[in-house]
Design a protein around this motif. Structure first.
Motif, PDB file in Angstrom:
ATOM      1  N   SER A  82       4.875   7.433  -1.739  1.00 32.10           N
ATOM      2  CA  SER A  82       4.721   7.466  -0.285  1.00 32.10           C
ATOM      3  C   SER A  82       5.720   8.438   0.313  1.00 32.10           C
ATOM      4  O   SER A  82       6.867   8.527  -0.140  1.00 32.10           O
ATOM      5  N   TYR A  83       5.251   9.168   1.340  1.00 28.82           N
ATOM      6  CA  TYR A  83       6.050  10.242   1.936  1.00 28.82           C
ATOM      7  C   TYR A  83       6.218   9.977   3.427  1.00 28.82           C
ATOM      8  O   TYR A  83       5.241   9.973   4.185  1.00 28.82           O
ATOM      9  N   LEU A  84       7.473   9.758   3.827  1.00 27.16           N
ATOM     10  CA  LEU A  84       7.778   9.476   5.234  1.00 27.16           C
ATOM     11  C   LEU A  84       8.679  10.548   5.814  1.00 27.16           C
ATOM     12  O   LEU A  84       9.483  11.159   5.110  1.00 27.16           O
ATOM     13  N   GLN A  85       8.536  10.753   7.126  1.00 28.38           N
ATOM     14  CA  GLN A  85       9.507  11.574   7.841  1.00 28.38           C
ATOM     15  C   GLN A  85      10.738  10.744   8.169  1.00 28.38           C
ATOM     16  O   GLN A  85      11.846  11.245   8.199  1.00 28.38           O
ATOM     17  N   SER A  86      10.510   9.433   8.412  1.00 28.44           N
ATOM     18  CA  SER A  86      11.657   8.575   8.699  1.00 28.44           C
ATOM     19  C   SER A  86      11.380   7.152   8.235  1.00 28.44           C
ATOM     20  O   SER A  86      10.222   6.701   8.215  1.00 28.44           O
ATOM     21  N   PHE A  87      12.450   6.468   7.838  1.00 30.72           N
ATOM     22  CA  PHE A  87      12.391   5.063   7.464  1.00 30.72           C
ATOM     23  C   PHE A  87      13.529   4.340   8.157  1.00 30.72           C
ATOM     24  O   PHE A  87      14.681   4.776   8.094  1.00 30.72           O
TER      25      PHE A  87
ATOM     26  N   GLY B 123       0.825  -1.198   0.000  1.00 28.32           N
ATOM     27  CA  GLY B 123       0.000   0.000   0.000  1.00 28.32           C
ATOM     28  C   GLY B 123       0.859   1.247   0.000  1.00 28.32           C
ATOM     29  O   GLY B 123       2.075   1.192   0.186  1.00 28.32           O
ATOM     30  N   ALA B 124       0.188   2.371  -0.220  1.00 21.94           N
ATOM     31  CA  ALA B 124       0.851   3.672  -0.154  1.00 21.94           C
ATOM     32  C   ALA B 124       0.658   4.246   1.247  1.00 21.94           C
ATOM     33  O   ALA B 124      -0.399   4.093   1.850  1.00 21.94           O
ATOM     34  N   VAL B 125       1.690   4.894   1.757  1.00 20.98           N
ATOM     35  CA  VAL B 125       1.633   5.527   3.074  1.00 20.98           C
ATOM     36  C   VAL B 125       1.765   7.035   2.893  1.00 20.98           C
ATOM     37  O   VAL B 125       2.737   7.511   2.289  1.00 20.98           O
ATOM     38  N   ASN B 126       0.774   7.784   3.389  1.00 21.61           N
ATOM     39  CA  ASN B 126       0.812   9.250   3.325  1.00 21.61           C
ATOM     40  C   ASN B 126       1.032   9.727   1.888  1.00 21.61           C
ATOM     41  O   ASN B 126       1.857  10.598   1.622  1.00 21.61           O
TER      42      ASN B 126
END
Length: 236
Positions: free
Chosen positions: A207-212, A181-184
Motif C-alpha cells: 500500500s502506498y500513502l502520501q501520509s499516515f 485491504g490494500a490502499v492504492n
C-alpha cells in the motif's frame, strides 16, 4: 439539492438496467427499509446530493452496465454533467443495516468530490474491490477523477481501495473500526490514512500513502509493505 425525501419502512425493488433502488438528485433519507436492485447499481448519487440510510437492507446486482458506465458497481457516486443535478460535494451515509453487492465493486466514485460515512454496517461484497476512485466516461478528461473521504466508525471493511492518477482518497479508520485491504496498491494516485488507537488496518497487498497518521503498531502488514511518501515504514 433543492428537494428532500424521507422514507420509513417498507420494501422497494427495481428491475432492469439503469434502475437503482435509489437515484439521488436530491437529499434522500431511508430508515428501516429493504431496498433491492436486481440488475442495476443499488444506489446512484449524482452531483452535490446526499443519501442517508439507517437500519436498512440494501442489495444491488449491477450485472448489466447502464449507459456510459464502464465499471460494475453497487454504489455509484458521480457527476454526469447532464444538468439535472447541481454540482458540489455529495455524501453517502449508512448506519446499521446491511449493504450487499451481488455484482460489481462496492463503491465507485468519479468526476465528483464525496464523503462516505459508514457505521456498524454489515458489508457483503461480491469481489475484492471495496472502493474505486477513478476517471470514467463523464466529465472533462484529465480532471474527472474521484475525490473521496471515507469515514469508518465502529465499522469493519474488507476489500481493496484503488485510486487512479487524477483521484484522491482520505480514509479515517476510527472508533474501533477495522480495515482489511490494500490502499492504492498500484501507487497511482493520492491516498492518506488516519488510524485511531482503537482501530486496526491489516494489509492484503503493498500500500502506498502520501501520509499516515496514527500508531504504526495498529497496522498489521501481513507480509506486505506500507510505503509512506515513497519510504517503506516498519509497522506491526
Amino acid at each position: 439539492g433543492d428537494y428532500s425525501l424521507c422514507a420509513e419502512g417498507g420494501s422497494y425493488a427495481t428491475s432492469g438496467s439503469g434502475s437503482p433502488a435509489i437515484y439521488s438528485t436530491a437529499d434522500i433519507t431511508v430508515k428501516d427499509a429493504n431496498l433491492t436492485a436486481t440488475t442495476s447499481e443499488a444506489v446512484v448519487i449524482e452531483g452535490g446530493n446526499k443519501v442517508t440510510l439507517e437500519n436498512t437492507t440494501l442489495t444491488g446486482s449491477n450485472t448489466k452496465l447502464n449507459g456510459q458506465s464502464t465499471v460494475a458497481t453497487n454504489v455509484l457516486i458521480y457527476q454526469s454533467m447532464s444538468g439535472d443535478a447541481q454540482e458540489g460535494n455529495s455524501s453517502f451515509t449508512m448506519t446499521g443495516g446491511t449493504l450487499t453487492s451481488l455484482a460489481g465493486d462496492m463503491f465507485h466514485v468519479t468526476n465528483v468530490t464525496t464523503q462516505i460515512n459508514l457505521s456498524g454496517v454489515d458489508i457483503v461484497p461480491s469481489n475484492d474491490t471495496f472502493l474505486s476512485a477513478s476517471a470514467d466516461s463523464w466529465g472533462k478528461s484529465g480532471s474527472n477523477g474521484g475525490h473521496v473521504t471515507l469515514n469508518l466508525s465502529g465499522q469493519d471493511v474488507t476489500g481493496n481501495l484503488t485510486v487512479d492518477a487524477i483521484s484522491s482518497l482520505k480514509i479515517n479508520v476510527a472508533a474501533a473500526s477495522s480495515l482489511s485491504g490494500a490502499v492504492n496498491a498500484d501507487n497511482t494516485g493520492s491516498a492518506a490514512v488516519t488510524l485511531s488507537d482503537d482501530s486496526t488496518w491489516t494489509l492484503t497487498g503493498d500500500s502506498y500513502l502520501q501520509s499516515f497518521d496514527g500508531d504504526l503498531s495498529n497496522v498489521n502488514t501481513n507480509g506486505f509493505t506500507l510505503y509512506v511518501n515513497g519510504t517503506a515504514v516498519k509497522a506491526g
